[in-house]
Design an enzyme around this catalytic site. Structure first.
Site, mmCIF file in Angstrom:
data_model
loop_
_atom_site.group_PDB
_atom_site.id
_atom_site.type_symbol
_atom_site.label_atom_id
_atom_site.label_comp_id
_atom_site.label_asym_id
_atom_site.label_seq_id
_atom_site.Cartn_x
_atom_site.Cartn_y
_atom_site.Cartn_z
ATOM 1 N N HIS A 87 -0.459 -3.242 5.853
ATOM 2 C CA HIS A 87 -1.131 -2.136 6.566
ATOM 3 C C HIS A 87 -0.622 -2.016 7.992
ATOM 4 O O HIS A 87 -0.239 -3.018 8.614
ATOM 5 C CB HIS A 87 -2.650 -2.272 6.530
ATOM 6 C CG HIS A 87 -3.212 -3.441 7.294
ATOM 7 N ND1 HIS A 87 -3.581 -3.368 8.616
ATOM 8 C CD2 HIS A 87 -3.481 -4.715 6.913
ATOM 9 C CE1 HIS A 87 -4.072 -4.526 9.016
ATOM 10 N NE2 HIS A 87 -4.018 -5.376 7.996
ATOM 11 N N ASP A 89 -2.484 -0.034 10.377
ATOM 12 C CA ASP A 89 -3.575 0.166 11.321
ATOM 13 C C ASP A 89 -3.939 -1.171 11.961
ATOM 14 O O ASP A 89 -3.666 -2.240 11.400
ATOM 15 C CB ASP A 89 -4.794 0.780 10.634
ATOM 16 C CG ASP A 89 -5.341 -0.108 9.521
ATOM 17 O OD1 ASP A 89 -4.561 -0.456 8.608
ATOM 18 O OD2 ASP A 89 -6.545 -0.444 9.554
ATOM 19 N N GLU A 152 -7.060 -0.356 6.653
ATOM 20 C CA GLU A 152 -7.478 -1.660 6.149
ATOM 21 C C GLU A 152 -8.551 -2.276 7.020
ATOM 22 O O GLU A 152 -9.438 -2.990 6.520
ATOM 23 C CB GLU A 152 -6.255 -2.584 6.075
ATOM 24 C CG GLU A 152 -6.469 -3.852 5.251
ATOM 25 C CD GLU A 152 -7.068 -5.005 6.026
ATOM 26 O OE1 GLU A 152 -7.480 -5.986 5.393
ATOM 27 O OE2 GLU A 152 -7.121 -4.936 7.278
#
Length: 467
Positions: A87, A89, A152
């Site tokens: 991920h 983020d 996430e």
């Protein structure tokens, strides 16, 4: 043919770091205030996803953007599909950084930046592992997808969307935790303890209390604003409190309005004992003074049932499973205003043998004397476990042992990774047993030696699983 994976990584170090820096420079904290249909979780996560996919496209892989929420980079051929879930983020930066969190810096053989260890660094390591396999032209019998999410750290909206439209991999791992392996993940459920807004009746009247950024982070900062006629007494008491507790704080006044700002230490919510919760320490300090109504109940409840209660023992919720370990509780976000009342977000990581419904019922019973209500936050996640004798687990452990010379064994954690999306899904690295874990903390870093060693392990492991 024996492949020297370490040598192959060595030849690509500079390129790996250059691509990693490209991703690290993007502020990819979820920002709902700027979200649009084209940017479902804000502009930063979308930009980071696009940048990662552009790297894959540049290198000649098949890439796909799925609704600006997730995407994948694919290699290989065959019916079976392996998933490698990362991920882009990141959690909010908070305070206490020595450098700009989005201007990566290499210092003492470490790369410092938000997301360096969670999860941009490990994700880029996994991507380069697949790239090495492709560069070497090694024969494969399965497909592998590097699947990249953008949400996430919040609600997993990205994976809900991705798996609605795309193929579910048959097996795989997420490079978003620790070596040697994480084949068990505790359940994850937030519960909100809510208070009414009656603050009348005390010598001190609460205006607002605020601490924490996310439910899965230990609050590093806390601020309270209240009116009081005894500011001098409170200042003296604060100095005494600071002399015996591991926090820092400042007090300021404007007329009869008092503001206290307290600073602790952030940590990942799955291990709340590793942090210093500024929210609970500030509440404990304020509990010795006379506040009215629900403000008094708010401070009293935190003091009696939440402060330093990492396993929820005083709430009667403590539980330990012989395989998955103990239940943990993180008080991640506190809010109280005289207009809207108060709320405490308690994030539970619980093993097999505990249910979210049971936690909710028992929490409400334990706190009934405070006149609170309990609300469940989001859908939550059930405990996840892949047996230690599964061939996936055995292969990953064998590769780890080969590269490190260390014995590998199964392990469960309180963190939640994308590994739990698959019945045969685990988490695998990128932190080693001797690594310093700075996930969700100020001055987050990833040691370069760990980054490169993980890349070699990922390349070897992925090839073993898809050849």
């Amino acid at each position: 043919m024996e492949i020297n994976w370490t040598k192959e990584v060595e030849a690509r170090k500079e390129a790996l770091l250059e691509d990693l820096f490209t991703i690290l420079k993007i502020d990819s904290v979820r920002d709902d205030a700027k979200a649009t249909p084209e940017m479902p979780v804000g502009p930063g996560p979308k930009e980071a996803l696009e940048a990662f996919l552009e790297i894959g496209e540049r290198d000649g892989f098949i890439t796909k953007n799925v609704g600006n929420l997730a995407g994948h980079i694919e290699y290989g051929a065959g019916e079976e599909l392996m998933g490698v879930f990362g991920h882009v983020d990141v959690v909010p930066t908070g305070t206490g950084w020595d450098t700009d969190p989005f201007e990566p810096v290499i210092k003492d053989n470490r790369v410092y930046a938000r997301g360096s260890s969670d999860d941009k660094g490990p994700s880029m390591a996994a991507y380069y592992a697949i790239k090495i396999i492709r560069d070497l032209g090694l024969p494969v019998s399965k497909r592998v997808r590097m699947i990249i999410g953008t949400d996430e750290e919040s609600g997993w909206q990205c994976m809900d969307h991705y798996l609605k439209y795309e193929e579910l991999p048959d097996f795989g791992f997420s490079p978003d935790a620790d070596f040697p392996i994480i084949n068990g993940e505790k359940g994850n459920q937030s519960l909100y303890v809510r208070f009414r807004n009656d603050v009348a009746g005390g010598k001190n009247q609460l205006i607002s209390f605020d601490a924490g950024l996310r439910e899965n982070m230990v609050p590093q900062d806390a601020t309270v604003i209240f009116t009081s006629s005894e500011a001098d007494k409170i200042q003296t008491a604060l100095e005494a409190f600071l002399a015996t507790h591991p926090v820092k704080a400042t007090l300021s006044t404007e007329g009869d309005v008092v503001t206290i700002e307290m600073v602790g230490k952030s940590a990942h919510g799955m291990n709340p004992a590793a942090g210093i919760n500024a929210g609970t320490y500030l509440a404990v300090f304020l509990n010795q003074f006379n506040f009215g109504g629900d403000a008094a109940k708010f401070f009293s409840l935190i003091t009696d049932f939440i402060h330093l209660e990492f396993t929820a023992d005083k709430l009667g919720l403590a539980y330990t499973d012989k395989v998955m370990g103990e239940l943990t509780m993180n008080a991640g976000v506190f809010t109280f205003t005289a207009e809207e009342g108060g709320q405490i977000a308690l994030n539970f990581r619980y093993p097999t043998g505990v249910s979210a419904e049971g936690l909710e019922i028992n929490l409400e019973s334990a706190l009934s004397q405070y006149g609170i209500t309990i609300a469940k936050g989001g859908l939550g996640k059930e405990p996840h476990y892949v047996p230690a004798d599964d061939p996936l687990v055995q292969t990953l452990l064998a590769v780890y042992e080969k590269h490190t010379g260390l014995k590998g064994s199964e392990r469960s954690i309180g963190g939640g990774t994308y590994g739990r999306l698959l019945k045969r899904g685990v988490a695998y690295g990128a932190l080693f047993p001797d690594s310093i874990d700075t996930m969700h903390q100020a001055n987050e870093f990833l040691a370069l030696d760990d980054l490169f060693r993980a890349t070699a392990i990922y390349a070897d492991a992925i090839y073993e699983l898809i050849k």
